[in-house]
Design a protein around this motif. Structure first.
Motif, PDB file in Angstrom:
ATOM      1  N   GLU A 138       0.829  -1.203   0.000  1.00 43.27           N
ATOM      2  CA  GLU A 138       0.000   0.000   0.000  1.00 43.27           C
ATOM      3  C   GLU A 138       0.868   1.260   0.000  1.00 43.27           C
ATOM      4  O   GLU A 138       0.592   2.232  -0.705  1.00 43.27           O
ATOM      5  CB  GLU A 138      -0.911  -0.013   1.225  1.00 43.27           C
ATOM      6  N   ARG A 139       1.947   1.202   0.782  1.00 44.68           N
ATOM      7  CA  ARG A 139       2.856   2.347   0.859  1.00 44.68           C
ATOM      8  C   ARG A 139       3.512   2.617  -0.491  1.00 44.68           C
ATOM      9  O   ARG A 139       3.614   3.752  -0.947  1.00 44.68           O
ATOM     10  CB  ARG A 139       3.908   2.018   1.915  1.00 44.68           C
ATOM     11  N   GLU A 140       3.953   1.538  -1.162  1.00 45.24           N
ATOM     12  CA  GLU A 140       4.609   1.692  -2.455  1.00 45.24           C
ATOM     13  C   GLU A 140       3.622   2.156  -3.525  1.00 45.24           C
ATOM     14  O   GLU A 140       3.977   2.949  -4.399  1.00 45.24           O
ATOM     15  CB  GLU A 140       5.261   0.372  -2.856  1.00 45.24           C
ATOM     16  N   VAL A 141       2.376   1.661  -3.456  1.00 44.55           N
ATOM     17  CA  VAL A 141       1.358   2.097  -4.417  1.00 44.55           C
ATOM     18  C   VAL A 141       1.076   3.588  -4.253  1.00 44.55           C
ATOM     19  O   VAL A 141       0.897   4.319  -5.228  1.00 44.55           O
ATOM     20  CB  VAL A 141       0.061   1.273  -4.252  1.00 44.55           C
ATOM     21  N   THR A 142       1.040   4.051  -2.984  1.00 46.92           N
ATOM     22  CA  THR A 142       0.830   5.482  -2.742  1.00 46.92           C
ATOM     23  C   THR A 142       1.937   6.308  -3.374  1.00 46.92           C
ATOM     24  O   THR A 142       1.695   7.340  -4.000  1.00 46.92           O
ATOM     25  CB  THR A 142       0.767   5.755  -1.226  1.00 46.92           C
ATOM     26  N   ALA A 143       3.182   5.847  -3.210  1.00 45.66           N
ATOM     27  CA  ALA A 143       4.318   6.559  -3.807  1.00 45.66           C
ATOM     28  C   ALA A 143       4.211   6.565  -5.327  1.00 45.66           C
ATOM     29  O   ALA A 143       4.481   7.582  -5.982  1.00 45.66           O
ATOM     30  CB  ALA A 143       5.626   5.917  -3.365  1.00 45.66           C
ATOM     31  N   HIS A 364      13.117   6.867  -3.279  1.00 46.12           N
ATOM     32  CA  HIS A 364      12.813   6.878  -1.845  1.00 46.12           C
ATOM     33  C   HIS A 364      12.260   8.211  -1.369  1.00 46.12           C
ATOM     34  O   HIS A 364      12.112   8.429  -0.169  1.00 46.12           O
ATOM     35  CB  HIS A 364      14.055   6.506  -1.036  1.00 46.12           C
ATOM     36  N   LEU A 365      11.946   9.108  -2.302  1.00 50.01           N
ATOM     37  CA  LEU A 365      11.247  10.337  -1.931  1.00 50.01           C
ATOM     38  C   LEU A 365       9.784  10.189  -2.308  1.00 50.01           C
ATOM     39  O   LEU A 365       9.490   9.746  -3.424  1.00 50.01           O
ATOM     40  CB  LEU A 365      11.848  11.540  -2.676  1.00 50.01           C
ATOM     41  N   PRO A 366       8.855  10.609  -1.481  1.00 48.08           N
ATOM     42  CA  PRO A 366       9.086  11.175  -0.151  1.00 48.08           C
ATOM     43  C   PRO A 366       8.962  10.129   0.950  1.00 48.08           C
ATOM     44  O   PRO A 366       9.046  10.456   2.107  1.00 48.08           O
ATOM     45  CB  PRO A 366       7.948  12.175  -0.044  1.00 48.08           C
TER      46      PRO A 366
END
Length: 554
Positions: A138-143, A364-366
């Motif tokens: 989920e975190r990677e999809v948000t990015a 790796h931002l943000p």
């Protein structure tokens, strides 16, 4: 009955609402208190201490509220950490592995109130790994969604933040010309067209004006900029496509919605002249010296520094980085140590490390590099990275390599530690905004033979070859495992596949690889030695944490 001393940990990412009498931290603690009370018959005992982190991102484990219960666990004062939801603790599989290892060492466990698991049991640990896999996904999809939005906006010519160029000021999602500053920009272009040299422009530029002040971009929110023009800044202005009414996104150039300060034809003429001048300079200095940008920063696996050196062949100078023991070795030096030293061609090493640093910062931002960034921070820093990419493309690796604090070369990978202050200066952020855990990373590294030539391959941008055999074996393993779950025996599967039973038993272990290891294999990012043959000879344990430790050491 054994007492289980429980410590409640709560966290909220933003400071919004913390001033309220009953906020999210209170709600989390109340739910945990009720759950612990319901387990009183199991010997659960609530400790009175409060362990809270308000307004702090979960992107790092360096949180004061989290470190306190961990210290208490180490000292034997806490048996169990209770959280409302696992993402209050971390969303990173790597960070979670560190936490579980630390809890295991102290014979403590972790409980999530809303997700019904307990790391004290093997099933609870498996459930938690699955939940964290989805949380990280989920975190990677948000990015990815943020990156896609920025790309789509730039395609429409919108300004998505970054360092505001001299001559403009932000106007919503576009730029508005500041006429006083724009006159300075036009004068600089005219001077270059007249004299054809940045050196000559520099000599006349100091009386034209000063660089743009940028409030809040220096550490501590101080004023950055407001200095006389240096040659680097002049070059940046003369190559900035913003002035021609264009927007850059990676290698793509789009028409911007802002007004141009410099006529596009004039801008293109300047770019051609700069390119020709750069070519002339390279031709004149082809046999001259060049600064070794990694001098004093490069070490090998035994801690020996790599020293810059060179060789001349047919009038050309070839630069290298060589293990110091190979340069200063004497008759007493162990010949086996000399043979194990490194001799690396400097130019490809410098260029590929610069590319790897930019890729790490961009990817790796943000999410990881910045601590709890706002939407405006994300847009501004991404814009800043676009500027860095443009400068790196024109000026070479000397833009990014100064950010390296230390690089250690070992067989199969390079470990890089970045200088925090250099990153602050490069990205224009406050020192406190940088996540210290994200400025050290490792990248794959290997030699590849092409005829008699040895080529360096660094990082994941080198068109790595995906191990198709290993991927097919993983697919087969899942097919065999599905057959076992449907009631088939190993003998029946072997007969239907026309294989020896021993081969089925050898392959089926691949069905239990950790999801992140499978993902790296699918992308071709796994360690060089992690092959189908090696896994066949060295079956991994079913515990995902143990798998990651073994794979990391390949």
């Amino acid at each position: 009955m054994k007492r289980i001393r429980c410590a409640i940990y709560t966290r909220k990412s933003s400071e919004e609402g913390l001033e309220q009498e009953f906020n999210s931290l209170h709600a989390q603690r109340e739910a945990c208190v009720s759950y612990i009370a319901s387990q009183k018959h199991e010997g659960w005992l609530l400790l009175p201490n409060h362990y809270d982190d308000g307004g702090i991102s979960g992107g790092t484990l360096e949180r004061a509220g989290l470190q306190r219960p961990l210290r208490d666990v180490d000292e034997g004062l806490v048996d169990q950490i209770v959280v409302y939801k696992i993402d209050r603790l971390t969303r990173s599989l790597a960070d979670f592995a560190k936490l579980v290892e630390r809890l295991d060492a102290a014979q403590a466990s972790l409980v999530s109130v809303t997700q019904s698991f307990n790391t004290a049991t093997s099933m609870g640990l498996l459930t938690l790994n699955v939940l964290l896999s989805f949380a990280q996904f989920e975190r990677e999809v948000t990015a990815e969604r943020i990156r896609d939005k920025i790309a789509a906006s730039k395609k429409k010519g919108l300004w998505m933040g970054g360092s505001v160029p001299l001559g403009y000021e932000p106007d919503g999602r576009t730029l508005k010309i500041v006429e006083d500053e724009a006159r300075t920009v036009r004068a600089l272009f005219d001077l270059y067209l007249e004299h054809g040299s940045i050196k000559a422009v520099k000599q006349r530029a100091d009386r034209l004006g000063r660089t743009k002040a940028r409030a809040g971009e220096a550490p501590g929110g101080q004023i950055a900029g407001e200095a006389t023009f240096d040659r680097g800044h002049l070059y940046y202005i003369l190559t900035n496509r913003i002035y021609a009414g264009r927007i850059r996104h990676h290698k793509q150039i789009y028409d911007g919605q802002h007004r141009a300060i410099i006529d596009p034809a004039v801008f293109d003429d300047v770019q051609q002249r700069l390119k020709e001048t750069a070519g002339q300079k390279r031709g004149r200095s082809g046999s001259g010296s060049k600064t070794s940008l990694l001098a004093g920063k490069l070490y090998d696996e035994i801690g020996d520094r790599l020293t810059p050196t060179h060789a001349n062949k047919k009038g050309r100078r070839y630069r290298y980085y060589v293990s110091n023991r190979m340069v200063v070795g004497d008759g007493n030096t162990d010949k086996s140590r000399l043979a194990d030293g490194w001799r690396l061609p400097a130019k490809p090493l410098e260029e590929q490390l610069a590319s790897a640093i930019h890729t790490h910062l961009r990817n790796h931002l943000p999410v990881d590099l910045l601590i709890d960034p706002s939407a405006d921070d994300i847009q501004r820093i991404r814009g800043r990275l676009e500027d860095v990419a443009a400068r790196n493309a024109t000026r070479g690796p000397d833009v990014l390599l100064p950010c390296i604090e230390r690089a250690t070369i070992t067989p199969g990978k390079i470990e890089i530690a970045l200088n925090r202050q250099k990153l602050v200066d490069l990205l224009g952020v406050a020192t406190s905004a940088i996540n210290a855990d994200a400025i050290s990373f490792s990248i794959p590294f290997q030699f590849r033979k092409r005829g008699v030539e040895t080529r360096l391959v660094i990082g994941n941008d080198q068109n790595q070859v995906v191990d198709e055999i290993l991927i097919r074996n993983i697919a087969k393993a899942h097919r065999y495992y599905d057959a076992i779950k449907k009631g088939q025996t190993f003998d029946q599967i072997a007969a239907s596949e026309n294989l020896w039973k021993r081969r089925i038993l050898q392959v089926i272990d691949l069905a239990f690889l950790a999801p992140d290891i499978v993902k790296s294999i699918m992308q071709g990012d796994q360690p060089i030695g992690l092959t189908a043959k090696w896994l066949g000879q060295h079956p991994l344990p079913s515990d995902w944490q143990a798998q990651r430790r073994i794979v990391a050491n390949r």
